[in-house]
Design an enzyme around this catalytic site. Sequence first.
Site, PDB file in Angstrom:
ATOM      1  N   ALA A 116      -1.627  -1.634  -7.618  1.00 51.95           N
ATOM      2  CA  ALA A 116      -2.480  -0.455  -7.800  1.00 51.95           C
ATOM      3  C   ALA A 116      -1.932   0.779  -7.081  1.00 51.95           C
ATOM      4  O   ALA A 116      -2.146   1.903  -7.536  1.00 51.95           O
ATOM      5  CB  ALA A 116      -3.909  -0.749  -7.353  1.00 51.95           C
ATOM      6  N   THR A 117      -1.226   0.587  -5.976  1.00 46.54           N
ATOM      7  CA  THR A 117      -0.647   1.754  -5.290  1.00 46.54           C
ATOM      8  C   THR A 117       0.309   2.479  -6.231  1.00 46.54           C
ATOM      9  O   THR A 117       0.236   3.705  -6.397  1.00 46.54           O
ATOM     10  CB  THR A 117       0.090   1.322  -4.006  1.00 46.54           C
ATOM     11  OG1 THR A 117      -0.856   0.709  -3.121  1.00 46.54           O
ATOM     12  CG2 THR A 117       0.747   2.500  -3.320  1.00 46.54           C
ATOM     13  N   ASN A 164     -13.586   0.258  -2.220  1.00 46.23           N
ATOM     14  CA  ASN A 164     -13.085  -0.922  -1.520  1.00 46.23           C
ATOM     15  C   ASN A 164     -13.741  -1.162  -0.171  1.00 46.23           C
ATOM     16  O   ASN A 164     -13.709  -2.268   0.341  1.00 46.23           O
ATOM     17  CB  ASN A 164     -11.563  -0.815  -1.350  1.00 46.23           C
ATOM     18  CG  ASN A 164     -11.138   0.515  -0.767  1.00 46.23           C
ATOM     19  OD1 ASN A 164     -11.404   1.568  -1.325  1.00 46.23           O
ATOM     20  ND2 ASN A 164     -10.504   0.474   0.377  1.00 46.23           N
ATOM     21  N   GLN A 197     -10.731  -2.556  -7.569  1.00 45.73           N
ATOM     22  CA  GLN A 197     -11.815  -3.429  -7.090  1.00 45.73           C
ATOM     23  C   GLN A 197     -12.793  -3.793  -8.210  1.00 45.73           C
ATOM     24  O   GLN A 197     -13.787  -4.475  -7.950  1.00 45.73           O
ATOM     25  CB  GLN A 197     -12.594  -2.735  -5.964  1.00 45.73           C
ATOM     26  CG  GLN A 197     -11.792  -2.480  -4.703  1.00 45.73           C
ATOM     27  CD  GLN A 197     -11.549  -3.748  -3.884  1.00 45.73           C
ATOM     28  OE1 GLN A 197     -12.172  -4.787  -4.093  1.00 45.73           O
ATOM     29  NE2 GLN A 197     -10.626  -3.662  -2.934  1.00 45.73           N
ATOM     30  N   THR A 256      -4.685  -4.215 -10.194  1.00 45.93           N
ATOM     31  CA  THR A 256      -3.725  -5.006  -9.438  1.00 45.93           C
ATOM     32  C   THR A 256      -4.136  -6.474  -9.414  1.00 45.93           C
ATOM     33  O   THR A 256      -5.334  -6.783  -9.339  1.00 45.93           O
ATOM     34  CB  THR A 256      -3.593  -4.447  -7.994  1.00 45.93           C
ATOM     35  OG1 THR A 256      -2.587  -5.188  -7.300  1.00 45.93           O
ATOM     36  CG2 THR A 256      -4.893  -4.526  -7.217  1.00 45.93           C
ATOM     37  N   GLY A 257      -3.161  -7.373  -9.490  1.00 52.12           N
ATOM     38  CA  GLY A 257      -3.454  -8.803  -9.598  1.00 52.12           C
ATOM     39  C   GLY A 257      -4.139  -9.404  -8.392  1.00 52.12           C
ATOM     40  O   GLY A 257      -5.063 -10.216  -8.524  1.00 52.12           O
ATOM     41  N   HIS A 258      -3.717  -8.985  -7.187  1.00 54.30           N
ATOM     42  CA  HIS A 258      -4.147  -9.750  -6.006  1.00 54.30           C
ATOM     43  C   HIS A 258      -5.585  -9.486  -5.567  1.00 54.30           C
ATOM     44  O   HIS A 258      -6.075 -10.127  -4.646  1.00 54.30           O
ATOM     45  CB  HIS A 258      -3.168  -9.539  -4.838  1.00 54.30           C
ATOM     46  CG  HIS A 258      -3.282  -8.227  -4.124  1.00 54.30           C
ATOM     47  ND1 HIS A 258      -3.939  -8.107  -2.925  1.00 54.30           N
ATOM     48  CD2 HIS A 258      -2.824  -6.977  -4.423  1.00 54.30           C
ATOM     49  CE1 HIS A 258      -3.867  -6.854  -2.503  1.00 54.30           C
ATOM     50  NE2 HIS A 258      -3.199  -6.150  -3.412  1.00 54.30           N
ATOM     51  N   THR A 304      13.581  -4.061 -13.953  1.00 57.86           N
ATOM     52  CA  THR A 304      13.496  -5.378 -14.596  1.00 57.86           C
ATOM     53  C   THR A 304      12.096  -5.948 -14.437  1.00 57.86           C
ATOM     54  O   THR A 304      11.557  -5.980 -13.328  1.00 57.86           O
ATOM     55  CB  THR A 304      14.523  -6.342 -13.960  1.00 57.86           C
ATOM     56  OG1 THR A 304      15.816  -5.758 -14.088  1.00 57.86           O
ATOM     57  CG2 THR A 304      14.491  -7.703 -14.622  1.00 57.86           C
ATOM     58  N   CYS A 335      -6.316  -1.228   5.313  1.00 54.18           N
ATOM     59  CA  CYS A 335      -5.140  -0.372   5.417  1.00 54.18           C
ATOM     60  C   CYS A 335      -5.206   0.546   6.627  1.00 54.18           C
ATOM     61  O   CYS A 335      -4.204   1.115   7.031  1.00 54.18           O
ATOM     62  CB  CYS A 335      -5.011   0.481   4.159  1.00 54.18           C
ATOM     63  SG  CYS A 335      -5.695  -0.321   2.725  1.00 54.18           S
TER      64      CYS A 335
HETATM   65  C1  LIG Z   1      -6.124  -2.708  -2.916  1.00 53.77           C
HETATM   66  C2  LIG Z   1      -6.388  -1.385  -3.509  1.00 53.77           C
HETATM   67  C3  LIG Z   1      -5.333  -0.526  -3.866  1.00 53.77           C
HETATM   68  C4  LIG Z   1      -3.887  -0.881  -3.631  1.00 53.77           C
HETATM   69  O1  LIG Z   1      -3.499  -1.948  -4.432  1.00 53.77           O
HETATM   70  P1  LIG Z   1      -2.101  -2.700  -4.166  1.00 53.77           P
HETATM   71  O2  LIG Z   1      -1.922  -3.540  -5.360  1.00 53.77           O
HETATM   72  O3  LIG Z   1      -2.321  -3.495  -2.922  1.00 53.77           O
HETATM   73  O4  LIG Z   1      -1.049  -1.673  -4.036  1.00 53.77           O
HETATM   74  C5  LIG Z   1      -5.654   0.694  -4.427  1.00 53.77           C
HETATM   75  N1  LIG Z   1      -6.934   1.054  -4.624  1.00 53.77           N
HETATM   76  C6  LIG Z   1      -7.954   0.267  -4.289  1.00 53.77           C
HETATM   77  C7  LIG Z   1      -9.356   0.722  -4.541  1.00 53.77           C
HETATM   78  C8  LIG Z   1      -7.720  -0.974  -3.713  1.00 53.77           C
HETATM   79  O5  LIG Z   1      -8.753  -1.740  -3.362  1.00 53.77           O
END
Ligand SMILES: *Cc1c(COP(=O)(O)O)cnc(C)c1O
Length: 386
Positions: free
Chosen positions: A73-74, A153, A181, A201-203, A241, A325
């Site tokens: 997501a960053t 978040n 989120q 973002t996946g995690h 890649t 963060c």
């Molecule tokens: C975790 C998060 C991000 C960053 O995501 P990453 O995949 O860790 O770079 C950005 N925005 C929000 C709202 C998040 O919770």
Amino acid sequence: MADPMIYLDYAASTPVDSRVLDRMREVAEMNCANPSSTHAAGREAQAIIAHAAAQLAGLLNVDPGTLVWTSGATESDNLAIAGGARYRAHRGKHIVTMKTEHKAVTDVFETLARDGFDVTWVEAQPDGRLSPETFAAALREDTQFASIMFVNNETGVIQDIEALGLICREHDVLFHVDGAQAVGKLPIELGRLPVDLLSLTGHKFYGPKGIGALYIADRPGCHVEPILFGGGQQRRLRPGTLPTDLIAGLGMTAEVAAASIEADLEHLRRLRQILWEGIRDIEGVVLNGDPGGFPGILNVSVEDIEGESLLLALEPLLVATGSACNSKTQEPSYVLRALGLSDKQAQSAIRFSVGRPTTRDEVEFAAGHYRNAVARLRELAPMAAG
Ligand SMILES: *Cc1c(COP(=O)(O)O)cnc(C)c1O
């Protein structure tokens, strides 16, 4: 032996679902090719990626061609905001966001401000929500881009993305949403929402770290300039890649989420209620944000207690003060400060975040433990009231 740790930090990151791990291992063992290669194995990698795109598109109800793979997501936020505002520079210099956004958004806006863009930071209400009227009033003739997050978040506050997006459409403003989120946690019919760009973002929803995507709506004028340069992958929008195994993992993450969103939400609602019922009568406890927000997050402050000491006293609970963060600094959370909390109130804030694997026993233990920790700290250092 020490008590086993209890993970209550699902808003920072989540464990990878076993079905996702299985899929990643299967793909990694089956195919080592570069997906850009035109030989048979390269084409097989492309097919694996196409399948993952269909899985993710299915979760969001969009066309797979609207998705660009990123590292998370960053990167998606950077590509959407820097790339979107630069692409639209002919339309004007004015861009809009909120102070309560993630650093991956606010830092890009600050960079753009140094590059000559004119930024307006719209204010949240005390409950963290942005009123559509406030938002509309901030837009000008030369406003060309806006970024507002779906679910916060730190507090779990949910913004009215549909209402805000409609205002953007009326004013010809490109609209980006940080959905990190929200995706896989709330049912989102993205194809039906007036959203131009969305980061995920996946995690954050039981997938791997280091893989995400940016949704770019298929409509005239909706486009971004690249921020990375190199090979011609992904229509030159994001070269590099493609990590076939991570992408296959994100696809499976989306498929699993699509099937469990409603059950997950019901589970989280029950857990948050148990947790809140267990601590709400402690003297001086307040819930930060909107009680109607995303149920996976409970952010609470308590009078006359310092957050870092509380965090230590709360072990073996793994919770967050401020946001993950920023917790390396002792600064009070800028998000909570933006909601009008004092430094002291913001400093005592603890974010509990629960997830799919969290049990009733864990939140009951957490509530009791929080209660005891607050009582113990008050006994140790009775601060003068007021
Ligand atoms: C975790 C998060 C991000 C960053 O995501 P990453 O995949 O860790 O770079 C950005 N925005 C929000 C709202 C998040 O919770």
